[in-house]
Scaffold this active site. Structure first.
Site, PDB file in Angstrom:
ATOM      1  N   THR A  41      46.162  47.643  39.609  1.00 22.65           N
ATOM      2  CA  THR A  41      46.508  49.113  40.259  1.00 22.65           C
ATOM      3  C   THR A  41      47.647  48.801  41.318  1.00 22.65           C
ATOM      4  OG1 THR A  41      44.691  49.671  39.792  1.00 22.65           O
ATOM      5  CG2 THR A  41      45.737  51.003  41.423  1.00 22.65           C
ATOM      6  N   ASP A  63      46.601  44.220  33.146  1.00 24.02           N
ATOM      7  CA  ASP A  63      45.227  44.770  33.875  1.00 24.02           C
ATOM      8  C   ASP A  63      44.329  43.348  33.996  1.00 24.02           C
ATOM      9  OD1 ASP A  63      43.255  47.555  34.034  1.00 24.02           O
ATOM     10  OD2 ASP A  63      42.142  45.566  33.869  1.00 24.02           O
ATOM     11  N   SER A  64      43.704  43.222  35.108  1.00 21.19           N
ATOM     12  CA  SER A  64      42.850  41.787  35.226  1.00 21.19           C
ATOM     13  C   SER A  64      41.691  41.755  34.322  1.00 21.19           C
ATOM     14  CB  SER A  64      42.575  41.645  36.725  1.00 21.19           C
ATOM     15  OG  SER A  64      41.480  42.515  37.002  1.00 21.19           O
ATOM     16  N   SER A  65      41.536  42.801  33.660  1.00 20.59           N
ATOM     17  CA  SER A  65      40.290  42.609  32.338  1.00 20.59           C
ATOM     18  C   SER A  65      40.996  41.616  31.609  1.00 20.59           C
ATOM     19  CB  SER A  65      39.995  44.069  31.804  1.00 20.59           C
ATOM     20  OG  SER A  65      39.869  44.915  33.058  1.00 20.59           O
ATOM     21  N   GLN A 107      20.681  35.729  40.450  1.00 17.34           N
ATOM     22  CA  GLN A 107      21.445  37.220  40.348  1.00 17.34           C
ATOM     23  C   GLN A 107      21.202  37.646  41.749  1.00 17.34           C
ATOM     24  OE1 GLN A 107      18.573  39.355  37.509  1.00 17.34           O
ATOM     25  NE2 GLN A 107      18.921  37.569  35.956  1.00 17.34           N
TER      26      GLN A 107
HETATM   27  N1  ASP Z   1      41.689  47.686  36.477  1.00 19.42           N
HETATM   28  C1  ASP Z   1      42.444  47.166  37.570  1.00 19.42           C
HETATM   29  C2  ASP Z   1      42.595  45.681  37.406  1.00 19.42           C
HETATM   30  O1  ASP Z   1      41.714  44.857  37.770  1.00 19.42           O
HETATM   31  C3  ASP Z   1      41.935  47.630  38.711  1.00 19.42           C
HETATM   32  C4  ASP Z   1      42.707  47.139  40.009  1.00 19.42           C
HETATM   33  O2  ASP Z   1      43.950  46.927  39.890  1.00 19.42           O
HETATM   34  O3  ASP Z   1      41.881  46.886  41.213  1.00 19.42           O
HETATM   35  O4  ASP Z   1      43.446  45.312  36.941  1.00 19.42           O
END
Ligand code: ASP
Length: 368
Positions: free
Chosen positions: A13, A57-59, A301
């Site tokens: 983001t 995107d970091s996902s 956890q």
């Molecule tokens: N979905 C975004 C990511 O992790 C959220 C962010 O940038 O904070 O890439």
């Protein structure tokens, strides 16, 4: 000479701008950084930028992307005084943990930051996060970088990256470090608590071990602390899984996970101080996995606190069958450490010695 910082954009983001016409978010052109954040000119340093060709995107982070990032830092290591990495917040704690193991004997800061709102948004948190990260990266004591570890800076706090977790999807205060205090707090003054910073474990080269916990490791030649130089260790093993326990978990589920073909490691997320079901089928499945050379690490956890195997009857058996204690490590750091140690250790004994000892400040050594 002014300190030189390399600012690396991986995606997320923070690097987005709203197109004024279409209102859609699109990646920001980093060559125009100073146009959008002119305040950066006031910093007493030179900033050069590097952007991933295809920001992600970091996902979408994985061991290949980590290596890309590590290679950029490694290739530029001697030419810069520090590195600021712009990264999506979702998996920033995983990347921060991974980088901390990749760079052994780090002598320069690597500071990850990001934001909850895009850099072009009126109420963005990106500017403060970026400017203060750069400011922290240039702090020095007589020319020696003050910070010589991998950190995350977010919403007025600097954390040791491998101690953090993302805890909020909306608040600007998105990270927390429950088992280690913030290294710096940004207020009117930028106060770094030097007593909390990571001190490299310097090794006596004639011993080839640090004389303490590592003396217990069998393969000392393969010692992960065998020199005082910066070592770049980019290889990670991704045949691992996180198994989170829940009341009612069935034999079929645990059995299916333990029998994944080629699996090398399981991070077992247990209850409280490391407790798990005592049913026979559960212990037998884990025992069989250990016999098949799968490493198993017990992490809690709970958001804070530590695993203490043997404290309750419900964890005594785990200890007896040879499960490794994650102590007060986060799941994010445990995963990175397991991926790292699976490459660098051979025996279960060495894996245990290194896992249960702090290599980069990711666990508290004094926990039994
Ligand atoms: N979905 C975004 C990511 O992790 C959220 C962010 O940038 O904070 O890439």
């Amino acid at each position: 000479m002014k300190p030189k910082i390399l600012l690396i954009y991986t995606g997320g983001t923070i690097g987005m701008m709203k197109d004024p016409e279409t209102k859609a978010l699109r990646a920001f052109d980093f060559s125009k950084l100073l146009v959008h954040i002119p305040e950066i000119k006031q910093l007493d340093c030179e900033i050069e930028t590097f952007s991933f060709e295809d920001p992600i995107d970091s996902s979408d982070m994985n061991i290949q992307e980590w290596r890309k990032l590590g290679d950029v830092i490694h290739a530029n290591y001697d030419d810069y005084n520090g590195f600021v990495v712009l990264h999506g917040s979702d998996t920033m704690s995983f990347t921060g943990s991974t980088l901390s193991f990749m760079f052994e004997n780090l002598t320069k800061p690597i500071i990850l930051t990001g934001s909850q709102l895009p850099i072009g948004d009126l109420r963005t948190d990106a500017k403060e996060n970026l400017i203060t990260s750069l400011q922290l990266a240039i702090q020095n004591d007589n020319g020696t970088p003050a910070i010589q570890e991998v950190c995350i800076y977010f919403e007025y706090q600097l954390y040791r990256a491998n101690r953090t977790s993302k805890i909020n999807a909306e608040h600007f205060e998105a990270f927390s470090s429950p088992n280690y205090p913030p290294l710096a707090i940004s207020g009117v003054h930028l106060n770094i608590d030097k007593s909390l910073l990571w001190q490299r474990k310097l090794v006596d080269p004639s011993l080839n071990v640090d004389g303490t916990a590592f003396a217990k490791a069998e393969t000392q030649k393969n010692s992960l602390l065998d020199s005082n130089r910066m070592n770049y260790r980019p290889d990670f093993e991704d045949a691992v899984v996180v198994l989170k326990l829940f009341p009612g978990i069935t034999e079929e589920v645990v059995g299916a996970i333990c029998n994944i073909k080629g699996l090398k490691g399981i991070i077992l997320e247990t209850y409280g101080s490391g407790n798990a079901p005592t049913q026979k089928w559960f212990i037998n499945l884990l025992k069989k996995a250990l016999e098949n050379n799968i490493r198993i690490v017990n992490v809690t956890q709970c958001v804070g606190g530590a695993v203490s195997m043997g404290k309750y009857e419900t964890s005594t058996q785990l200890k007896q069958i040879g499960i490794v204690s994650g102590k007060d490590i986060t799941t994010e750091a445990a995963l990175a450490k397991m991926m790292y140690l699976l490459v660098h250790t051979n025996s279960l004994n060495d894996f245990r010695v290194y896992f249960e000892t702090s290599l980069r400040g990711e666990v508290t050594d004094s926990i039994a």
